[in-house]
Design an enzyme around this catalytic site. Structure first.
Site, PDB file in Angstrom:
ATOM      1  N   MET A  52     -15.840   6.020 -36.036  1.00  0.00           N
ATOM      2  CA  MET A  52     -16.565   6.586 -34.901  1.00  0.00           C
ATOM      3  C   MET A  52     -16.951   8.029 -35.190  1.00  0.00           C
ATOM      4  O   MET A  52     -16.129   8.837 -35.613  1.00  0.00           O
ATOM      5  CB  MET A  52     -15.690   6.532 -33.642  1.00  0.00           C
ATOM      6  CG  MET A  52     -15.466   5.136 -33.110  1.00  0.00           C
ATOM      7  SD  MET A  52     -14.152   5.066 -31.862  1.00  0.00           S
ATOM      8  CE  MET A  52     -14.682   6.292 -30.694  1.00  0.00           C
ATOM      9  N   VAL A 183      -0.737  11.314 -59.401  1.00  0.00           N
ATOM     10  CA  VAL A 183      -0.560  12.667 -59.939  1.00  0.00           C
ATOM     11  C   VAL A 183       0.939  12.936 -60.002  1.00  0.00           C
ATOM     12  O   VAL A 183       1.624  12.962 -58.979  1.00  0.00           O
ATOM     13  CB  VAL A 183      -1.276  13.718 -59.083  1.00  0.00           C
ATOM     14  CG1 VAL A 183      -0.962  15.118 -59.605  1.00  0.00           C
ATOM     15  CG2 VAL A 183      -2.776  13.479 -59.090  1.00  0.00           C
ATOM     16  N   ARG A 321      -2.976   8.425 -40.564  1.00  0.00           N
ATOM     17  CA  ARG A 321      -3.864   9.558 -40.349  1.00  0.00           C
ATOM     18  C   ARG A 321      -3.173  10.834 -40.832  1.00  0.00           C
ATOM     19  O   ARG A 321      -1.952  10.949 -40.717  1.00  0.00           O
ATOM     20  CB  ARG A 321      -4.177   9.740 -38.868  1.00  0.00           C
ATOM     21  CG  ARG A 321      -4.535   8.497 -38.096  1.00  0.00           C
ATOM     22  CD  ARG A 321      -4.586   8.852 -36.620  1.00  0.00           C
ATOM     23  NE  ARG A 321      -4.922   7.753 -35.755  1.00  0.00           N
ATOM     24  CZ  ARG A 321      -4.037   6.905 -35.217  1.00  0.00           C
ATOM     25  NH1 ARG A 321      -2.753   7.039 -35.505  1.00  0.00           N
ATOM     26  NH2 ARG A 321      -4.429   5.947 -34.411  1.00  0.00           N
ATOM     27  N   HIS A 352     -25.830  20.592 -49.336  1.00  0.00           N
ATOM     28  CA  HIS A 352     -24.904  20.594 -50.456  1.00  0.00           C
ATOM     29  C   HIS A 352     -23.638  21.326 -50.052  1.00  0.00           C
ATOM     30  O   HIS A 352     -23.372  22.450 -50.466  1.00  0.00           O
ATOM     31  CB  HIS A 352     -25.549  21.262 -51.681  1.00  0.00           C
ATOM     32  CG  HIS A 352     -26.658  20.448 -52.238  1.00  0.00           C
ATOM     33  ND1 HIS A 352     -27.505  20.930 -53.194  1.00  0.00           N
ATOM     34  CD2 HIS A 352     -27.076  19.170 -51.974  1.00  0.00           C
ATOM     35  CE1 HIS A 352     -28.399  20.001 -53.512  1.00  0.00           C
ATOM     36  NE2 HIS A 352     -28.151  18.937 -52.777  1.00  0.00           N
ATOM     37  N   ARG A 354     -19.303  20.720 -48.592  1.00  0.00           N
ATOM     38  CA  ARG A 354     -18.134  19.872 -48.786  1.00  0.00           C
ATOM     39  C   ARG A 354     -18.172  18.701 -47.817  1.00  0.00           C
ATOM     40  O   ARG A 354     -18.537  18.839 -46.674  1.00  0.00           O
ATOM     41  CB  ARG A 354     -16.850  20.674 -48.533  1.00  0.00           C
ATOM     42  CG  ARG A 354     -16.748  21.897 -49.421  1.00  0.00           C
ATOM     43  CD  ARG A 354     -15.648  22.788 -48.939  1.00  0.00           C
ATOM     44  NE  ARG A 354     -15.655  24.040 -49.706  1.00  0.00           N
ATOM     45  CZ  ARG A 354     -15.067  25.149 -49.283  1.00  0.00           C
ATOM     46  NH1 ARG A 354     -14.451  25.169 -48.145  1.00  0.00           N
ATOM     47  NH2 ARG A 354     -15.111  26.226 -50.024  1.00  0.00           N
ATOM     48  N   GLY A 356     -16.382  15.641 -45.537  1.00  0.00           N
ATOM     49  CA  GLY A 356     -15.147  15.711 -44.789  1.00  0.00           C
ATOM     50  C   GLY A 356     -14.965  14.788 -43.628  1.00  0.00           C
ATOM     51  O   GLY A 356     -15.735  13.883 -43.408  1.00  0.00           O
ATOM     52  N   LYS A 553      18.595   8.811 -22.061  1.00  0.00           N
ATOM     53  CA  LYS A 553      17.816   8.636 -20.824  1.00  0.00           C
ATOM     54  C   LYS A 553      17.425   7.159 -20.776  1.00  0.00           C
ATOM     55  O   LYS A 553      16.618   6.698 -21.573  1.00  0.00           O
ATOM     56  CB  LYS A 553      16.576   9.519 -20.815  1.00  0.00           C
ATOM     57  CG  LYS A 553      15.721   9.363 -19.571  1.00  0.00           C
ATOM     58  CD  LYS A 553      14.562  10.355 -19.588  1.00  0.00           C
ATOM     59  CE  LYS A 553      13.706  10.185 -18.333  1.00  0.00           C
ATOM     60  NZ  LYS A 553      12.855   8.985 -18.398  1.00  0.00           N
ATOM     61  N   GLY A 614       3.249   9.283 -14.791  1.00  0.00           N
ATOM     62  CA  GLY A 614       1.924   9.715 -15.200  1.00  0.00           C
ATOM     63  C   GLY A 614       0.888   9.758 -14.099  1.00  0.00           C
ATOM     64  O   GLY A 614      -0.260  10.116 -14.342  1.00  0.00           O
ATOM     65  N   ALA A 640       9.669  11.386 -12.300  1.00  0.00           N
ATOM     66  CA  ALA A 640       8.282  10.972 -12.542  1.00  0.00           C
ATOM     67  C   ALA A 640       7.414  11.322 -11.344  1.00  0.00           C
ATOM     68  O   ALA A 640       7.886  11.401 -10.212  1.00  0.00           O
ATOM     69  CB  ALA A 640       8.208   9.465 -12.806  1.00  0.00           C
TER      70      ALA A 640
END
Length: 713
Positions: A52, A183, A321, A352, A354, A356, A553, A614, A640
């Protein structure tokens, strides 16, 4: 494979970022090579990413730099895609398909409208649509929802197809991509990094000398053991699971463009696949696909577009990620010297640059800003010492410091201890990573805040046989970055924080637990996501092993929409855990009888909800909370529903010993400011309770007596 060993640059990592960087460098005349640890270049996050390109829809409060980077990036994509297709002879799959963000219920609509207001205030192209207008764009949407926001400029790309195009372009440019090579070490010329040593492949160990080494290996860049520890970028892996569905013959694609809800996104592919994503977990380098993750994604996708039920389940995959403390990409020079700048034998045009990506959800977004890109030279420009003073605003007061003073100097001036343990610092509202305090110079007129996790202002209280000063307990989930979380927790003055074992890998470096350790906070594991007593007890025992604490909890959920507790399973789990030596703090509803049962079972406190988790709806039944606090002989902690400071103050006035706040802090437009407000509200509410309010009356009672008033008529 050639035996060439000398290059202008070696790019470590063969995903979209490394390949795009190498291609652009080759276009500028550089001799480059790419080293990829896997046999196929898109085996990492590139092969899992949804692709995306959505700076408008991905907008979050408090991330202006990321927004500007993403917008500039999105503007570069059309030219980048066109140039790549011409250079490779393959399709880039870039398409400006637009994105529709829908709200499935009233609560989601309120959150979406809030984000839409932010989008409009920033002049972004986004339009609120009624359900009928949304369905005209996407006929496959669910029958009932509460509207949506359309961002027509959003685009998407298939990262796997993009990788094949980049490989073809590199091959035509004569660039070597050495796959299946790890590496194993750096080649050093004194303190300069002069290349890398690789292992694997047919030739075994090999040395690649280069004027520049570029880290483009995403989540693995923070674990680059062949670099000095100080030179490793602060990058950690964040696991994400995605599903791939495939259209069956004779069926119409369910989505024309990107479709998102609060919990899931659906991205169509040109080859009739549909990508559904994504979960987010901090589990180290684990890439296991779980049944629970797949179930969650399918359930939420079905709520958005029921037609997905007729599609073939083509696969499920998990990737990592690259996460950073401030949620921004790491771009630019590193902490090790290199030989000289990359050569530019041909004039570089505007494109031109980088190549990403953004770190959010692991989606490649731009051919300009790679996460984890390090040209290894100076880390940051150092301030120069001088004898002339400059004035800054330090914690609201004017302060003189020598020119060239750094953030570390400001910390010492503010009285922060050596090393700054339990301290977070913001300059002009932006948090500065602890690793950059000593190298970040201050400038004339800057506003510097030094926030410390210190004791609350109210008198101490007892919980679990221990004495505590702060009456505000904070959650750790949901923050946009670790730095934001650190600043908010410090501002809250909390001593106890909750952590979900299922969302955190206790052994992972650069995680939530590192922040908690720096602030010196007490970890309270919870059993979030458990639906049975058996599951909750098992999770509690795992938490005891992982975190080294017998405090828990206890949460046993009875319904996945309201997240109300299951009373029967909760009591069962509490009795088992108390018998096993746990200090149990159970999340319960506002039922005084259930609260009494939990206290009788041996729980160290009871934690009734004010309203659903929430929801931010505050305390919906203050009378029951008051009854619970009146009858309980253990601390009562409101767990809550806190939405703002007045809710926290009311909880304390009703007799609660403490308040737990999570969503109210991380969901605020300014989490650090809300943390301060809740801290003050908890103290104020407790003081008001101990001071004793005046009795409520039906009729007025003058505050000044009538007797003795002079008659001036």
């Amino acid at each position: 494979m050639s035996d060439k060993s000398g290059f202008d640059a070696v790019f470590v990592g063969g995903g979209v970022i490394g390949l795009a960087c190498a291609w652009r460098a080759a276009q500028r005349g550089a001799e480059v090579a790419v080293v990829e640890r896997s046999e196929r270049p898109h085996a990492g996050a590139t092969g899992v990413a949804a692709g995306m390109l959505a700076p408008v829809g991905e907008l979050s409060f408090g991330e202006p730099e990321l927004l500007q980077l993403s917008l500039r990036s999105a503007a570069l994509w059309p030219e980048f895609a066109s140039a790549l297709e011409e250079a490779s002879g393959r399709a880039s799959t870039y398409a400006r398909c637009g994105a529709l963000h829908v709200a499935l219920d009233r609560d989601e609509a309120a959150q979406l409208r809030r984000r839409h207001q932010l989008q409009r205030s920033l002049g972004l192209e986004a339009e609120w649509l009624a359900p009928r207008a949304c369905r005209e764009l996407e006929p496959g949407l669910a029958p009932s929802f509460n509207g949506g926001v359309h961002a027509p400029s959003e685009a998407a790309v298939d990262p796997r197809a993009l990788t094949l195009a980049l490989l073809a372009a590199l091959e035509r440019s004569g660039v070597e991509v050495r796959s299946g090579r790890e590496v194993s070490g750096g080649l050093w010329d004194g303190e300069r990094l002069a290349g890398v040593r690789t292992a694997g492949g047919e030739e075994g160990e090999a040395e690649l000398r280069a004027d520049a080494v570029v880290l483009c290996n995403g989540a693995w860049s923070g674990a680059t053991e062949w670099l000095p520890e100080a030179a490793r970028p602060p990058v950690r892996p964040v696991k994400g699971e995605v599903l791939e569905l495939r259209l069956r013959p004779g069926h119409e694609p369910p989505a024309a463009g990107i479709v998102c809800s609060e919990r899931v996104y659906l991205v169509p592919r040109p080859d009739q696949r549909l990508i559904i994503g994504a979960t987010a977990e901090e589990q180290g380098f684990d890439t296991t696909v779980t049944a629970g993750g797949a179930l969650e994604l399918l359930r939420e996708a079905y709520r958005v577009m029921p037609e997905i039920a007729e599609m073939e389940l083509a696969g499920a995959i998990a990737g990592l990620r690259p996460g950073t403390p401030d949620n921004l990409p790491r771009i630019g020079p590193g902490a090790v010297a290199r030989t000289r700048p990359l050569p530019q034998r041909h004039p570089a045009g505007a494109a031109h640059r980088r190549a990403g990506r953004r770190p959010a959800r692991g989606r490649p977004t731009t051919p300009r800003a790679p996460a984890g890109l390090f040209f290894l030279s100076e880390w940051h420009a150092k301030g120069t010492a001088g004898g002339v003073a400059m004035r800054i605003e330090l914690n609201g007061e004017q302060q003189e410091l020598p020119r060239g003073a750094t953030v570390a100097d400001a910390a010492r001036e503010a009285g922060a201890g050596e090393g700054g343990r339990g301290v977070a610092i913001a300059i002009d509202g932006e948090v500065v990573p602890r690793s950059e305090w000593a190298s970040t110079p201050l400038a004339e007129g800057q506003q510097v805040e030094v926030l410390a996790a210190i004791q609350g202002g109210a008198d101490s209280w007892q919980l679990g046989g221990r004495e505590w000063s702060s009456r505000l307990i904070a959650g750790t989930g949901g923050f946009r970055s670790l730095e934001q979380m650190e600043a908010a927790l410090a501002a809250a003055g909390t001593e106890i924080v909750t952590v979900a074992l299922r969302r955190v890998d206790p052994a992972a470096e650069g995680s939530v637990l590192d922040v908690i350790d720096r602030l010196g906070l007490f970890v309270l594991p919870n059993t979030a996501g458990c639906y049975t007593a058996r599951d909750a007890v098992r999770t509690a025992k795992l938490a005891r092993e992982a975190f080294g604490t017998d405090w828990i909890k206890l949460e046993v959920i009875g319904d996945d929409r309201t997240l109300f507790p299951d009373a029967v399973e909760l009591v069962d789990a509490a009795e088992q855990l108390v018998a096993d030596g746990f200090t149990v703090l159970p999340y319960t509803n506002d039922d005084p009888i259930l609260a009494r049962r939990l206290e009788a079972a041996g729980c160290a406190a009871v934690m009734p909800l004010g309203s659903p988790i929430g929801s931010g709806a505050g305390i919906r039944n203050p009378y029951n909370i008051a009854i619970i606090t009146e009858r309980a002989e253990v601390p009562v902690i409101l767990d809550a529903g806190i939405g703002t400071a007045s809710d926290a103050a009311l909880a304390m006035e009703l007799g609660c010993s403490a308040v737990l706040a999570a969503s109210a802090i991380f969901g605020a437009a300014e989490p650090t400011a809300m943390a301060r407000a809740l801290r003050a509200a908890v103290d104020a509410g407790h003081l008001a309770r101990t001071a004793g309010r005046i009795p409520e009356r039906t009729y007025a009672e003058p505050s000044t007596a009538y007797e003795g008033i002079p008659d001036l008529s």
